[in-house]
Design an enzyme around this catalytic site. Structure first.
Site, short mmCIF file in Angstrom:
data_model
loop_
_atom_site.label_atom_id
_atom_site.label_comp_id
_atom_site.label_asym_id
_atom_site.label_seq_id
_atom_site.Cartn_x
_atom_site.Cartn_y
_atom_site.Cartn_z
CG ASP A 203 -1.71 1.12 1.48
OD1 ASP A 203 -2.07 1.42 0.47
OD2 ASP A 203 -1.80 1.64 2.46
CG ASP B 190 -3.91 -1.39 2.77
OD1 ASP B 190 -4.06 -1.30 1.51
OD2 ASP B 190 -3.54 -0.66 3.75
#
Lengths: 991, 337
Positions: free
Chosen positions: A193, A619
């Site tokens: 991420d 995520d």
């Protein structure tokens, strides 16, 4: 209603009511299912266990056939002395029983006990563990248990690692599962991420170029450019009561320039304090809070504030700036707002003297074309600076101004009004009106903003790249931001042959773009690989082979909507091939579900271990999907951490987790497994050979207690100590030589081939272990003439040499002898002899004559020189070939860790040369980063004054009547410009 | 920050060598010098040991007389179990060309007799043999009881005890046959004789064995095994104990008698002609086995272990071979670098 990701501004508190939560929310729907994760070694083990089981059955069948033949040829005649059981009526049936007996005896080769042992009360006394040895527990092989103990130990080492402890947040690293450790040493793909993981989401005003002079470099006392880590004191802003004390700047010459009254510098900061859409809030006198819409802007305004140009307050028509102590109110005539196409914003203000001036800041590519020709010289100097900044991965902005005539402005303002009232294509009209005025501007300078990365991110990424780990960034951010970060964390470099950007909106476009990218890579490699057959037909199989060997470095940037098409079933393979041929892949504007899909795609087609790292709730799905999920325990809540397998608070710890802990875990686990199979085969196969000499009657070679204790007492702890503590090279070396990580990715240390080598070694050992004592014992007698070759002496001799041989072998395998290893290895040997003598002692026999019938055996057998000569010979013959083999491998084909160890040995005292990561000082492609996380529409908002809190509003003529209309318009604009359902959040959700 | 870390226990991991995986340790590495030195030394010591063993094995004198064929008549008689009470004996003359110096041991050697079969090995009762309970026959199947009466000693091992009588005579001055004095005691382990095997504690042995029967293959009960020495009877009979220590392989030799070094035999067995007088009781031809008598001297390492000496010599030679080839490889590799 406040949707997820909303930020409340201009309020201190609010009441909240959660109305829609639970499993049906978009977030939960996006998070994916939790799966039980297993390591690839676990999966390999399953196969191997099946194979071993097959091997076991084969041995059983061979011995059973042998038994049938023996009973037929010899056994029937031997019935005078040993009649068959009543149940046994033929040699065939005897063979059948023998099969099951052997399965039970030999099952110690199978690492997982799959069946219940048949003890006491079988259909016939022929079966093993008959009534002769009641109550002796038959040990389960402790393999699964030992594996878990080792993994647990490794997990604790991760938890205890002070180098993965974040002082700032007081959080140690945490291994949340104990089952995946060795997989950390095999990672090939990292999916990361961006926000919160790679970056801190903090923008810092780092450098600037004012009128051809660059500020912001750090110099030490001698005037050399200072390196990181040896920073001098930051400059002191105490002269300015309104300064933000969190702001730091290291170049005192800029402050000097402000103080000496350099007009360009003043104008530069004036621009920064005027040209923005920041809102200010002054709680107490001098205590200013800026509410910036994007952190970039906040950084710029804060910089101006600290250098004495303090933006204090604004009304819809005015901006009050405290310029070096004196408050000046500018009349705000117009805000020419930012949008993605214009990539710039301007304000038109009238200063107290009545002069009208346009201040503009924007992307260099756009703005440099719109400058007045007279600024040409300045332009080239500034361009140089911009290049320099870009090379350091900074986001740059160019600042310019333009004086306007009163008449011209009046006339322009009318046109602007008309444009803004137009019924059709209002946006275009406005844009052209804006464009007209933002022309022939005078260049002021440029700013460089650092999108502050987490500590050590570029170094970590560079190191992981050197370790042949491919890093894909999956972010919800916009393409420009993502690319920018890609450059600043050195994922993308200017050395790269090409960066492909896929932004197609339709299936055909995406396919075309991917195809073009591949063709380009192929063309390039064709020119490199001379005479490579030209392929017009891009067949999949050929593509893969070709793309694996693509020359040059490429990178792929793909957009969320393109990704949606690329992930469709018919295109996913094309996409994957293209992406895998690239050194770096950045996916921007992806939804959480797409993140998981990308991970799933790589998992599906590449036999590689994937690791996903992220910090936010968006995520979670990716973390759950990947083989290993790592959560960054940061500001964004704990959902990611809760879903993760490992959690720590800084991205940079990843390198230690993988290169040190993962590598060691993998190494240890592999060594452990190899040794484990070796020792069990060496132990068990002796029975097989003995079968040929005992009429295949399922007689064991060893004493019953030895069989029981071999795995759980005599040989378990040394190998456990090795599995927990072993190190091949010190941890610093695995950081210095990232290539050391490669064996794990290629699965070199424990695979089917290694397994067969271990098995072969085990069988070789078992052959010697049986036949050398056999050769000695067959003819020999003891030194007092009594029989040497009795069964019990033979059992003791073989068992003793086995224990010694496997102990020497573990000594050879152990590369890192700690006190614990010493204790366990010597201790195991000592315990073996202690137990041996205790079991064979008179006292125990007197108490239980039937259980301890080996009485006196140890002292009688081990007093014989011939027995010790046999043991020594067996040990030498079993061990020396291994040593020779390893030595030859070391001298003929050393692998990297051998070389590292060797060089370390050579220059033990010398300080190892550190391979530092050089700071890239070259010219980089310029990346202008004006407010890329910035949204259009705030200019209008400010001019309307509708979002001003009433208390801070000078004009109170605004009613609350239309208070919702601006929100509506803002929302509309957002969705227009973003092309994604949710705009403000930098992690869009797609339903 | 300072305050918080003081008030609440810090979560910072302990900085101990153990937890940081920094335990002081010795990193073992196969260096060329170590490996080569190790190979050289091992080769040398193996060679030396091999030669010593070979030389000492060479000093052993051994005579083996296989009497399976020689006493074929008796063997044929014994094939039929019904003839168990018929006496059969045969005489085998042989020559010892060179005097056997020192202690001489007489062994009987059986070929193809599987004393290591799983069930055979189990078929005994240690509780009975240690004298605690003479009627304890658990685990003695299929020779536990005979018509309901417990067998003593029970089990397949005891039942199959070797019961040939072998008498060695020395043909003194080619006219007079002297029986070579032999000892039938001191041929078992001390622990076996005094710990593992005990007679039931009764004043006289026959009453101790009351209520039991002899094993079916035996011609006399356990308490009449040695007519000459009363204390060498019952479970503590040396020959019985030797038999009960089961052999590991189907071909084995067990100690039968030791030479009693008196009269003409103080120096061992002199060279000359001898004869074996064998009372043939033990059938082997039925299961294609063979029997022989072995006369042998011993050295410090025990009986004839040519294998051990050869194995050591070969190992030493191969190790040196490996040493030289590894040396060659190492030197070439060093040169190339």
């Amino acid at each position: 209603m406040l949707l997820r990701g909303c930020v409340l501004r201009n309020t201190e508190w609010c009441f909240g009511l959660v109305i829609f939560a639970g499993p049906d929310t978009k977030l939960m729907q996006n998070s994916g299912r939790t799966k039980f994760k297993r390591t690839s070694i676990d999966r390999l083990m399953n196969t191997l266990v099946l194979w071993i089981f097959g091997f076991l059955v084969c041995m059983g069948v061979i011995l059973a056939i042998g038994n049938a033949i023996w009973e037929h040829e010899v056994g029937t005649h031997f019935q005078v002395y040993l009649p068959w059981d009543e149940a046994v009526d033929s040699a065939f049936f005897s063979g059948f029983l023998s099969f099951w007996s052997y399965i039970i005896i030999l099952n110690t080769v199978v690492p997982i006990s799959l069946y219940v042992r048949w003890r006491e009360g079988g259909p016939s006394a022929r079966l093993r563990w008959g009534p002769q040895y009641p109550g002796v527990p038959q040990p389960d092989l402790p393999l699964p248990c030992s594996v878990e103990v080792i993994r647990l130990g490794h997990s604790y080492f991760i938890n205890w690692d002070k180098k993965m402890f974040c002082v700032k947040r007081q959080t140690p690293a945490e291994a949340r599962t104990t089952t995946l450790n060795e997989e950390l040493g095999q990672v090939e793909y990292i999916f990361s991420d961006k926000t919160g993981t790679l970056t801190q989401n903090i923008m810092v005003f780092n450098k600037c170029s004012i009128h051809g002079h660059s500020y912001g470099d750090m110099f030490d006392l001698l005037g050399h450019k200072a390196e990181l880590g040896e920073r001098p004191e930051p400059i002191d802003f105490s002269f300015n009561p309104l300064a933000d004390n969190k702001f730091v700047f290291w170049d005192p010459s800029l402050l000097e320039a402000v103080k000496t009254g350099d007009p360009h510098t003043h104008e530069f900061f004036r621009l920064l304090s005027l040209c923005h859409t920041v809102m200010s809030e002054e709680k107490d006198e001098g205590e200013l809070y800026y509410k910036a819409q994007s952190p970039d802007e906040g950084a710029l305004v804060t910089a101006a504030r600290n250098f004495g140009f303090v933006f204090r307050s604004r009304t819809p028509k005015t901006i009050t700036v405290q310029e070096l102590g004196s408050a000046i109110t500018y009349q705000l005539l117009a805000i020419l707002d930012f949008n993605n196409i214009r990539k710039r914003m301007s304000v038109i203000v009238r200063n107290p003297e009545g002069k009208i001036r346009l201040y503009c800041k924007g992307a260099d590519t756009i703005l440099l074309d719109r400058l007045h020709p007279s600024t040409h010289e300045l332009l080239s100097a500034t361009t140089d600076h911009l290049n320099e900044y870009a090379g350091e991965g900074l986001r740059t902005l160019v600042l310019a101004y333009k004086d306007l005539d009163e008449e011209y402005y009046e006339e322009w303002a009318v046109r602007r009004l008309q444009a803004s009232l137009a019924q059709d294509s209002r946006e275009d009209r406005l844009a052209s009106v804006y464009e007209e005025v933002e022309n022939d501007m005078m260049l002021l300078g440029a700013t460089a903003i650092e999108d502050k990365l987490q500590q050590g991110v570029p170094e970590t990424i560079a190191l992981l790249t050197l370790a042949n780990i491919k890093i894909w960034v999956l972010t919800g951010d916009k393409q420009e931001t993502a690319v920018n970060i890609g450059y600043s964390c050195k994922m993308l470099t200017d050395d790269m042959t090409e960066v492909f950007i896929v932004t197609g909106h339709t299936v055909l476009e995406v396919r075309e773009e991917l195809r073009k990218a591949r063709e380009k890579m192929l063309d390039a490699s064709r020119t490199v690989v001379n005479g490579f057959p030209c392929q017009e037909q891009l067949s999949t199989s050929k593509l893969t082979s070709v793309l694996e060997a693509v020359a040059g470095e490429y990178a792929l940037v793909i957009n969320g909507h393109s990704l949606a098409h690329a992930l469709e079933a018919d295109m996913e393979l094309e996409f994957l091939e293209t992406a895998c041929a690239c050194k770096a892949v950045i996916c921007c504007r992806v939804t959480p579900l797409q993140k998981a899909q990308v991970v799933e795609l790589v998992k599906k087609y590449k036999k590689a271990v994937t690791l996903a790292i992220g910090d936010g709730a968006n995520d979670v799905s990716m973390i759950k999907t990947a083989h290993i999920g790592v959560g960054i325990s940061g500001q964004e809540g704990i959902q990611a951490v809760l879903a993760s397998d490992y959690a720590f608070s800084q991205f940079k710890f990843l390198q230690r987790l993988l290169l040190v802990h993962g590598r060691w875990s993998y190494l240890r686990m592999c060594k452990f497994l190899c040794y484990f199979f070796y020792k069990n085969f060496a132990f068990t196969m002796v029975h097989f050979w003995f079968g040929f000499f005992c009429g295949f009657s399922a007689q064991t070679v060893y004493d019953q207690y030895f069989i029981t204790l071999y795995n759980i007492v005599y040989t378990s702890l040394p190998v456990l100590a090795m599995g927990v503590f072993d190190q091949d090279v010190p941890e610093q070396r695995s950081m210095e030589y990232p290539k050391l990580y490669e064996p794990g990715q290629l699965n070199l240390l424990f695979n089917k081939r290694e397994f067969f080598i271990c098995i072969a070694q085990g069988i070789y050992t078992s052959v010697l272990m049986f036949f050398i004592p056999y050769g000695v014992f067959a003819e020999a007698t003891r030194d007092d003439g009594t029989q040497l070759a009795d069964y019990q002496s033979f059992a003791v001799t073989v068992a003793t040499s086995l224990v010694i041989v496997v102990s020497v072998q573990i000594g050879l395998d152990t590369g890192y002898w700690t006190a614990i290893n010493h204790f366990f290895i010597w201790g195991s040997l000592a315990v073996y002899f202690a137990i041996l003598f205790a079991m064979h002692s008179n006292g125990l026999f007197d108490m239980f004559p039937n259980q301890f019938c080996f009485v006196g055996n140890a002292q009688n057998t081990l007093a014989q020189p011939a027995v010790w000569l046999t043991i020594v010979l067996t040990t030498v013959v079993c061990i020396l070939p291994v040593v020779a083999f390893r030595f030859l491998k070391l001298s003929l084909k050393p692998d990297l860790s051998d070389t590292v160890r060797y060089t370390q040995l050579v220059r033990k005292k010398q300080k190892a040369q550190h391979r530092c990561l050089r700071r890239v000082g070259r010219t980089g492609s310029r990346r202008s980063g004006y407010a890329f996380s910035h949204q259009e529409g705030f200019g209008e908002l400010i001019m309307s004054g509708k979002n001003m809190r009433l208390s801070s509003l000078a004009l109170s003529g605004f009613t609350t009547r239309s208070s919702s209309s601006w929100i509506e318009s803002l929302r509309r604009k957002k969705s227009d410009s973003a092309g994604s359902p949710s705009g403000t959040s930098d992690k869009p959700l797609k339903g | 920050m300072q305050k918080t870390s003081q008030s609440s226990p810090s979560r910072r991991p302990d900085n101990t060598a153990y937890k940081q995986q920094q335990l002081p340790a010795c990193r073992v590495q196969l260096t060329a010098s170590r490996v080569l030195l190790c190979f050289f030394a091992t080769g040398l010591s193996c060679l030396a040991m091999g030669i010593v063993l070979l030389l000492s094995a060479k000093g052993i004198q051994e005579v083996e007389i296989n009497y399976t064929e020689t006493c074929a008549d008796c063997a044929a008689l014994r094939e039929n179990a019904d003839n168990f009470d018929k006496e059969c004996s045969c005489s085998i003359p042989f020559n010892i060309p060179q005097a056997m110096q020192g202690d001489v041991y007489m062994f009987y050697k059986l070929y193809g007799f599987y004393q290591n079969l799983y069930q055979y090995v189990l078929s005994r009762s240690n509780i009975q043999l240690v004298g605690t309970d003479v009627k304890h026959t658990d685990g003695c199947d299929p020779f536990a009881t005979l018509n309901g009466t417990p067998i003593a000693p029970c089990g397949a091992i005891a039942n199959s005890m070797f019961n040939d009588t072998i008498i060695l005579s020395y043909n003194f001055n080619s006219s007079e046959d002297i029986k070579v004095p032999m000892l039938n005691q001191g041929i078992a382990w001390w622990t076996d004789k005094y710990v593992k095997f005990q007679n039931p504690s009764f004043n006289d042995l026959p009453s101790a064995f009351e209520g039991t029967v002899k094993p079916p293959s035996w011609s006399q009960p356990a308490y009449e095994l040695d007519a000459d020495t009363p204390e060498n009877n019952g479970f503590t009979n040396d020959a019985f104990i030797v038999w009960m220590r089961t052999a590991a392989f189907p071909t084995f030799k067990k100690l039968y008698r030791r030479l009693h070094r008196t009269q003409h035999f103080t120096e061992g067995l002199p060279a000359g002609s001898y004869s074996l007088h064998i009372t043939y009781n033990f059938p082997v031809t039925k299961f294609h086995g063979e029997k022989s008598v072995v006369l042998s001297t011993l050295t410090w390492s025990g009986g004839s272990s040519l294998f051990l000496g050869l194995a050591y010599t070969v190992t030493g030679a191969v190790t040196w071979l490996a040493f030289f080839s590894m040396m060659a490889v190492y030197v070439t590799m060093e040169k190339r670098i």
